[in-house]
Design an enzyme around this catalytic site. Structure first.
Site, PDB file in Angstrom:
ATOM      1  CB  CYS A   6     -37.693  -0.428 -11.354  1.00  0.00           C
ATOM      2  SG  CYS A   6     -37.889  -0.984 -10.031  1.00  0.00           S
TER       3      CYS A   6
ATOM      4  CE  LYS B 258     -34.169   3.726  -9.749  1.00  0.00           C
ATOM      5  NZ  LYS B 258     -33.349   3.085  -8.430  1.00  0.00           N
TER       6      LYS B 258
END
Ligand code: SAJ
Length: 428
Positions: A267, A213
């Site tokens: 993010c 991720k």
């Protein structure tokens, strides 16, 4: 291996709420948990508190058919998904306090056979240490960190990779990594997500899934930094960077991303720091990329300064405040940072900001004397027009309105993309 009939999702934010909706739409009984009382009340009224296409209709449906209910605390379920924020501290360290708080909230209701899945973007090792915390809280149950395949409770990590604005489709279609702390944990997690996933499932270790991720987003940040550095090179050499990128990308294996005023959102601008924190000596490129991207807002203000006439009282219009095009999310927006830095520099007599997806200035820009107007009014009153976000909305600005303005175009909308209407290619 049990099948899952009830799921408890802890954290009803940008990821948790759509996840609740998708599981509930597949017939599972879902309990959505959030610490925010108003979020719980709104969901129980079938309302949504985040902007995501089609989510409101789906939430209304699954709440009215009883498959989704919201509460402040977890209740016993077959599976628990933790989808809480993992922000960054001021000194760019990962903050996993919400993850451990969520783990402590499910500990009392855990029972033999349950599955716990951490979805939040987390530093490598978080799933394993969260599992140890659960084991400490529930010594009557065994967990994979000590009991391996014989554990009473299964624990895994499975990150999402959805794009805001396409969450409901990407949650279902995107391939997914699953990192169990035991093989049984991986398999059970795969079974749980198979209730809705049409993408492929890839089973791996918890640590590898955590780094997968982080790597996806760090990869994008490094590539955006490359585009931004190329933009600086082109400014220095007086070459159109948009033209260079478009033509370089004609190479079958080159895909240079787009320069901009910086990298926003929770993010891409955050996740690389989770890797840098874990391996500072080994992540020089990622750290440098973060520095390049974080320096962009100041570089834009410097460019504005270079076109302002210090002897005149001039007005600067800043078009776009969202962190990316065609959304209303201003979280960690570089465009907002540009306006704040421009105000702080005190070089413009007046600043007018325009954002088609919101109707007021964000809190950090209020009380500074910055006006908030529609784009055409802002342009009309400005000497310098700065395009910070290439919202689709700005495509319809008549070039005539810009004719006698000085332009700073951080997204290439006017200095390249619009002009590409007439095909510049030589067709053989
Ligand atoms: N940006 C550029 N130039 C580009 C691309 C993006 O300046 O060429 C900027 C955008 O303007 C924005 C920021 O980067 O300010 C981030 O935008 P984004 O579209 O790259 O990403 P997010 O944050 O909306 O979503 C990303 C996605 N990750 C990747 O593309 C690898 C998404 O799939 C993730 O699920 C999401 O982060 C997340 O939640 O991790």
């Amino acid at each position: 291996m049990r099948d899952f009939k009830t799921v408890c999702v802890v954290g009803m934010g940008y990821i948790g709420l759509p996840t609740c909706a998708i599981f509930a739409s597949r017939g599972l009984k879902v309990l959505g948990v959030d610490v925010n009382q108003s979020v719980v009340e709104r969901v129980n009224r079938g309302e949504v508190h985040i902007v995501e296409p089609d989510l409101d209709g789906l939430i209304q449906k699954v709440v009215s058919n009883g498959n989704l209910r919201a509460a402040l605390k977890p209740e016993t379920s077959d599976a628990y998904i933790i989808a809480v924020p993992t922000p960054m501290t001021e000194d760019h360290r990962p903050d996993t306090t919400y993850v451990y708080a969520a783990a402590r909230s499910i500990a009392p209701v855990l029972k033999k056979g349950d599955l716990v899945v951490l979805e939040s973007t987390s530093p490598v090792g978080t799933t394993r240490s969260m599992c140890k915390e659960l084991a400490t809280l529930r010594p009557d149950l065994s967990f994979p960190t000590s009991a391996g395949e014989d554990a009473d409770v299964l624990v895994a990590y499975s990150p999402e990779r959805v794009l805001p604005g396409k969450v409901l489709t990407e949650l279902v279609q995107n391939d997914r990594s699953v990192g169990g702390l035991s093989r049984k944990s991986s398999e059970a997690t795969g079974l749980l997500y198979s209730s809705f996933l049409t993408g492929e499932l890839f089973l791996t270790s918890a640590e590898a899934a955590e780094l997968v991720k982080l790597s996806e987003n760090a990869f994008r940040d490094v590539n955006i930094a490359f585009a931004n550095e190329l933009a600086s090179v082109c400014t220095h050499l007086k070459i159109n960077v948009w033209e260079v990128i478009e033509l370089a990308n004609r190479h079958p294996r080159v895909n240079i991303l787009q320069p901009g005023p910086g990298v926003g959102g929770h993010c891409i601008a955050v996740d690389p720091y989770f890797i840098i924190d874990a391996a500072p000596k080994q992540s020089q490129l990622m750290a440098r990329a973060r520095k390049i991207n974080s320096a962009r807002p100041q570089a834009v203000v410097d460019e504005i300064k270079s076109v302002l006439d210090p002897k005149k009282k001039q007005t600067v219009a800043c078009l776009g405040l969202a962190f990316k095009p065609n959304i209303d999310d201003l979280r960690e927006s570089p465009a907002v940072e540009v306006v704040r830095l421009l105000h702080e520099a005190g070089i413009a007599h007046k600043i007018i900001a325009s954002e088609p997806h919101t109707d007021t200035l964000p809190p950090q820009l209020q009380g500074l004397g910055i006006e908030f107007r529609d784009a055409l009014t802002a342009i009309d009153r400005a000497d310098v027009v700065v395009l910070l976000v290439d919202h689709r909305h700005f495509n319809f600005i008549d070039p005539e309105a810009l004719s006698n303005k000085k332009l700073i175009d951080t997204r290439g909308l006017w200095t390249w993309k619009k002009s590409r209407k007439s095909d510049a290619r030589l067709v053989a």
